[in-house]
Design a protein around this motif. Structure first.
Motif, PDB file in Angstrom:
ATOM      1  N   MET A   1      48.072  10.022  10.609  1.00  0.00           N
ATOM      2  CA  MET A   1      47.224  10.199  11.791  1.00  0.00           C
ATOM      3  C   MET A   1      47.465  11.564  12.435  1.00  0.00           C
ATOM      4  O   MET A   1      46.545  12.191  12.959  1.00  0.00           O
ATOM      5  N   GLY A   2      48.719  12.028  12.398  1.00  0.00           N
ATOM      6  CA  GLY A   2      48.999  13.362  12.934  1.00  0.00           C
ATOM      7  C   GLY A   2      48.253  14.438  12.162  1.00  0.00           C
ATOM      8  O   GLY A   2      47.685  15.360  12.757  1.00  0.00           O
ATOM      9  N   ARG A   3      48.224  14.314  10.830  1.00  0.00           N
ATOM     10  CA  ARG A   3      47.537  15.318  10.012  1.00  0.00           C
ATOM     11  C   ARG A   3      46.022  15.230  10.187  1.00  0.00           C
ATOM     12  O   ARG A   3      45.337  16.255  10.247  1.00  0.00           O
ATOM     13  N   ILE A   4      45.491  14.000  10.268  1.00  0.00           N
ATOM     14  CA  ILE A   4      44.057  13.851  10.503  1.00  0.00           C
ATOM     15  C   ILE A   4      43.678  14.473  11.845  1.00  0.00           C
ATOM     16  O   ILE A   4      42.628  15.109  11.982  1.00  0.00           O
ATOM     17  N   GLY A   5      44.543  14.305  12.842  1.00  0.00           N
ATOM     18  CA  GLY A   5      44.276  14.897  14.147  1.00  0.00           C
ATOM     19  C   GLY A   5      44.221  16.411  14.103  1.00  0.00           C
ATOM     20  O   GLY A   5      43.394  17.029  14.775  1.00  0.00           O
ATOM     21  N   ASP A   6      45.088  17.026  13.295  1.00  0.00           N
ATOM     22  CA  ASP A   6      45.049  18.481  13.145  1.00  0.00           C
ATOM     23  C   ASP A   6      43.707  18.937  12.577  1.00  0.00           C
ATOM     24  O   ASP A   6      43.186  19.994  12.942  1.00  0.00           O
ATOM     25  N   ALA A   7      43.138  18.134  11.653  1.00  0.00           N
ATOM     26  CA  ALA A   7      41.906  18.537  10.968  1.00  0.00           C
ATOM     27  C   ALA A   7      40.645  18.094  11.694  1.00  0.00           C
ATOM     28  O   ALA A   7      39.656  18.833  11.747  1.00  0.00           O
ATOM     29  N   ALA A   8      40.663  16.886  12.280  1.00  0.00           N
ATOM     30  CA  ALA A   8      39.442  16.322  12.864  1.00  0.00           C
ATOM     31  C   ALA A   8      39.382  16.434  14.385  1.00  0.00           C
ATOM     32  O   ALA A   8      38.319  16.201  14.969  1.00  0.00           O
ATOM     33  N   GLY A   9      40.471  16.775  15.009  1.00  0.00           N
ATOM     34  CA  GLY A   9      40.503  16.861  16.465  1.00  0.00           C
ATOM     35  C   GLY A   9      41.486  15.853  17.029  1.00  0.00           C
ATOM     36  O   GLY A   9      41.366  14.646  16.810  1.00  0.00           O
ATOM     37  N   LYS A  10      42.477  16.343  17.756  1.00  0.00           N
ATOM     38  CA  LYS A  10      43.561  15.474  18.235  1.00  0.00           C
ATOM     39  C   LYS A  10      43.077  14.448  19.238  1.00  0.00           C
ATOM     40  O   LYS A  10      43.549  13.309  19.255  1.00  0.00           O
ATOM     41  N   LYS A  11      42.145  14.830  20.119  1.00  0.00           N
ATOM     42  CA  LYS A  11      41.651  13.884  21.110  1.00  0.00           C
ATOM     43  C   LYS A  11      40.986  12.689  20.436  1.00  0.00           C
ATOM     44  O   LYS A  11      41.271  11.530  20.783  1.00  0.00           O
ATOM     45  N   LYS A  12      40.098  12.932  19.486  1.00  0.00           N
ATOM     46  CA  LYS A  12      39.384  11.847  18.817  1.00  0.00           C
ATOM     47  C   LYS A  12      40.347  10.901  18.108  1.00  0.00           C
ATOM     48  O   LYS A  12      40.211   9.675  18.186  1.00  0.00           O
ATOM     49  N   VAL A  13      41.314  11.458  17.406  1.00  0.00           N
ATOM     50  CA  VAL A  13      42.226  10.624  16.635  1.00  0.00           C
ATOM     51  C   VAL A  13      43.228   9.925  17.562  1.00  0.00           C
ATOM     52  O   VAL A  13      43.675   8.817  17.282  1.00  0.00           O
ATOM     53  N   PHE A  14      43.565  10.549  18.686  1.00  0.00           N
ATOM     54  CA  PHE A  14      44.404   9.894  19.694  1.00  0.00           C
ATOM     55  C   PHE A  14      43.711   8.634  20.207  1.00  0.00           C
ATOM     56  O   PHE A  14      44.317   7.562  20.294  1.00  0.00           O
ATOM     57  N   VAL A  15      42.430   8.754  20.521  1.00  0.00           N
ATOM     58  CA  VAL A  15      41.658   7.594  20.988  1.00  0.00           C
ATOM     59  C   VAL A  15      41.550   6.547  19.883  1.00  0.00           C
ATOM     60  O   VAL A  15      41.677   5.345  20.135  1.00  0.00           O
ATOM     61  N   LEU A  16      41.332   6.994  18.645  1.00  0.00           N
ATOM     62  CA  LEU A  16      41.246   6.063  17.514  1.00  0.00           C
ATOM     63  C   LEU A  16      42.555   5.311  17.326  1.00  0.00           C
ATOM     64  O   LEU A  16      42.562   4.089  17.069  1.00  0.00           O
ATOM     65  N   SER A  17      43.685   6.000  17.452  1.00  0.00           N
ATOM     66  CA  SER A  17      44.987   5.349  17.326  1.00  0.00           C
ATOM     67  C   SER A  17      45.175   4.280  18.391  1.00  0.00           C
ATOM     68  O   SER A  17      45.671   3.183  18.123  1.00  0.00           O
ATOM     69  N   LEU A  18      44.782   4.607  19.616  1.00  0.00           N
ATOM     70  CA  LEU A  18      44.898   3.639  20.713  1.00  0.00           C
ATOM     71  C   LEU A  18      43.962   2.455  20.511  1.00  0.00           C
ATOM     72  O   LEU A  18      44.297   1.311  20.857  1.00  0.00           O
ATOM     73  N   ALA A  19      42.779   2.707  19.949  1.00  0.00           N
ATOM     74  CA  ALA A  19      41.849   1.619  19.675  1.00  0.00           C
ATOM     75  C   ALA A  19      42.439   0.652  18.641  1.00  0.00           C
ATOM     76  O   ALA A  19      42.327  -0.576  18.782  1.00  0.00           O
ATOM     77  N   ALA A  20      43.075   1.195  17.604  1.00  0.00           N
ATOM     78  CA  ALA A  20      43.730   0.345  16.605  1.00  0.00           C
ATOM     79  C   ALA A  20      44.873  -0.431  17.229  1.00  0.00           C
ATOM     80  O   ALA A  20      45.072  -1.629  16.935  1.00  0.00           O
ATOM     81  N   LEU A  21      45.618   0.237  18.094  1.00  0.00           N
ATOM     82  CA  LEU A  21      46.722  -0.431  18.787  1.00  0.00           C
ATOM     83  C   LEU A  21      46.215  -1.607  19.617  1.00  0.00           C
ATOM     84  O   LEU A  21      46.778  -2.711  19.580  1.00  0.00           O
ATOM     85  N   ALA A  22      45.131  -1.379  20.363  1.00  0.00           N
ATOM     86  CA  ALA A  22      44.556  -2.438  21.194  1.00  0.00           C
ATOM     87  C   ALA A  22      44.019  -3.578  20.338  1.00  0.00           C
ATOM     88  O   ALA A  22      44.194  -4.759  20.675  1.00  0.00           O
ATOM     89  N   ALA A  23      43.361  -3.249  19.228  1.00  0.00           N
ATOM     90  CA  ALA A  23      42.832  -4.290  18.341  1.00  0.00           C
ATOM     91  C   ALA A  23      43.959  -5.134  17.760  1.00  0.00           C
ATOM     92  O   ALA A  23      43.855  -6.367  17.672  1.00  0.00           O
ATOM     93  N   GLY A  24      45.053  -4.481  17.366  1.00  0.00           N
ATOM     94  CA  GLY A  24      46.202  -5.217  16.850  1.00  0.00           C
ATOM     95  C   GLY A  24      46.822  -6.114  17.899  1.00  0.00           C
ATOM     96  O   GLY A  24      47.257  -7.235  17.597  1.00  0.00           O
TER      97      GLY A  24
END
Length: 485
Positions: free
Chosen positions: A67-90
């Motif tokens: 996720m850290g590497r994807i954030g470097d390539a796709a945008g840290k804000k977007k992937v930060f939100v995506l990580s939190l969304a997965a956390l909430a779903a879990g």
């Protein structure tokens, strides 16, 4: 790096990412004191219920660097939100779970949230004024340990006042609030163009699974069993294949040249060893004090009381983590990391040899917490300063991930030692805890020695500052590392 005049309020950004980090780190330890409750409620065995912890560690170990590497390539804000969304779903799935398989799946999904740590470090590096980077990174790093201790302290009151389902409802709400606020207030960071290679990611996942499963299950399977040895051999082979694939990839998941920098590999090795000590303490100090005094040791504490034993650890970690950056500015990062490791060593030594009175345990965990706060905050700053800005996410992600791997190793080894010799009642002998904590003393001693190998600070050399200024490696008046290392 955005223009200073247009920079959003750094305090707001910091508050948002801190909330997300706390949601993730609480889940590292909230379940530790209540595994027996899970075992009874989910109608499973003591052996099987440990997968509630194991799967989380496996998932987090895999997804933190990815996720850290994807954030470097796709945008840290977007992937930060995506990580939190997965956390909430879990968390939602875990809160509603009525069987062990569903709980295990939920914990695996929660592990995707491990990306919040490297992404938080990356956002700080990209968006904060240079003079505030070291302090902010230090506080976030310390919060990762604080959250772990706080989870153990809070687990008892939450379960007693409500039920174990709220161990997941609370982090879910925190994750959703942080994700929503991030969408509104956190700016998007610069991106590193390129495609992420698929094969290195798959091989990374494979060798981590092959390593962590036997380390977690060796106490049950036996260290000499075919399954344990076979998976460890597979881990070595897969790790070698992963290294080859990373070196051949046009856009590697992890830049191994970067990982060979002296400022990076020394901090990572310290992280591994501190992870061994921290997670073993989280897991086995509560078990030790919950043991009835009829066993010849222990205090027969309940879940809430055993959690309070680790309250000094949480407080000490936050206290020293908050002041680690100015201390590193004055004394140098290497010295602060060394002192932190020594304090941690002293705390673990007390756990091993002076644990007959409750006050001794409070002092021991407090001392350990003071050391963890200094060490975690400092080594995270060292890693961030030692790499170019575009590699911040993956470098800090690997540092956090290596700490998780160390935790898995420490927990597995500690479990094997503690349960090696049992009393007729089925409870571990006191000598098992003594030997186990003594092994952790050795790990902390090695961590202190490795800290001395960290490169010296170069803040007083003007030519070095000028050479690295464009990469943003000057933070809080201190420069750590050098491109040639």
């Amino acid at each position: 790096m955005i223009d200073e005049a247009q920079r959003p309020n750094a305090a707001v950004t910091f508050s948002v990412i801190t909330l997300g980090v706390m949601a993730y780190t609480l889940l590292q330890s909230l379940v530790v004191p209540v595994l027996h409750t899970f075992q009874v409620d989910l109608h499973t065995s003591q052996t099987n219920v440990t997968w509630v912890l194991t799967v989380y560690l496996l998932s987090a170990s895999i997804f933190t660097p990815i996720m850290g590497r994807i954030g470097d390539a796709a945008g840290k804000k977007k992937v930060f939100v995506l990580s939190l969304a997965a956390l909430a779903a879990g968390c939602l799935l875990a809160a509603l779970a009525t069987s062990l398989p569903v709980m295990i799946i939920a914990r695996a999904v929660q592990g995707v949230g491990g990306g919040v740590l490297p992404l938080a470090f990356g956002i700080i590096r990209d968006e904060f004024p240079k003079e505030r980077v070291a302090g902010a990174v230090g506080v976030i790093a310390a919060m990762s340990a604080v959250g772990g201790g706080a989870g153990i302290v809070l687990a008892g009151p939450i379960v007693d006042g409500l039920n174990y389902h709220w161990l997941f409802w609370v982090p879910m709400v925190m994750a959703l609030l942080s994700a929503g606020a991030a969408l509104l207030f956190v700016p998007e960071s610069p991106r590193l163009p390129g495609r992420i290679s698929l094969l290195p990611g798959l091989l990374l996942s494979a060798w981590l699974v092959a390593l962590l499963v036997p380390l977690s299950e060796a106490s049950e399977w036996g260290w000499a069993s075919g399954r344990t040895i076979g998976l460890l051999v597979a881990a070595v082979v897969l790790a070698g294949s992963w290294v080859v694939s990373e070196q051949r990839a046009s856009m590697p998941l992890i830049d191994l040249t970067m990982m060979r920098r002296r400022g990076v590999w020394t901090a990572n090795l310290v992280a591994l060893l501190l992870g061994v000590g921290m997670y073993a303490a989280f897991g086995f100090v509560p078990q030790f004090v919950q043991t009835p005094s009829s066993a010849g040791y222990g205090f027969g504490m309940d879940i809430t009381q055993s959690g309070l034993i680790l309250l000094p650890l949480t407080a000490g970690t936050f206290l020293t983590g908050s002041v680690a950056a100015p201390l590193a500015e004055r004394l140098g990062g290497r010295i602060v990391l060394f002192v932190g490791s020594l304090l941690g060593l002293g705390g673990v030594a007390m756990l091993a040899w002076t644990h007959d009175e409750q006050w001794e345990l409070y002092v021991a965990t407090g001392l350990f917490g003071l050391g963890l706060g200094l060490a975690y905050a400092t080594m995270s700053s060292l890693v961030v300063r030692a790499v170019p800005a575009e590699q911040t996410g993956v470098a800090s992600g690997m540092n956090a991930n290596i700490r998780t791997i160390g935790g898995s190793i420490g927990s597995a080894v500690m479990a094997s030692i503690v349960t090696a010799k049992l009393q007729p009642s089925g409870l571990p002998k006191e000598s098992g805890y003594t030997v186990g904590f003594a092994v952790l003393v050795g790990a902390m001693l090695v961590a202190a020695l490795v800290a001395l190998l960290v490169p010296r600070d170069e803040a007083d050399e003007p030519e070095v500052i000028l050479r690295h200024a464009e990469l943003g490696l000057v933070a809080a008046g201190t420069l750590v590392g050098d491109e040639s290392e």
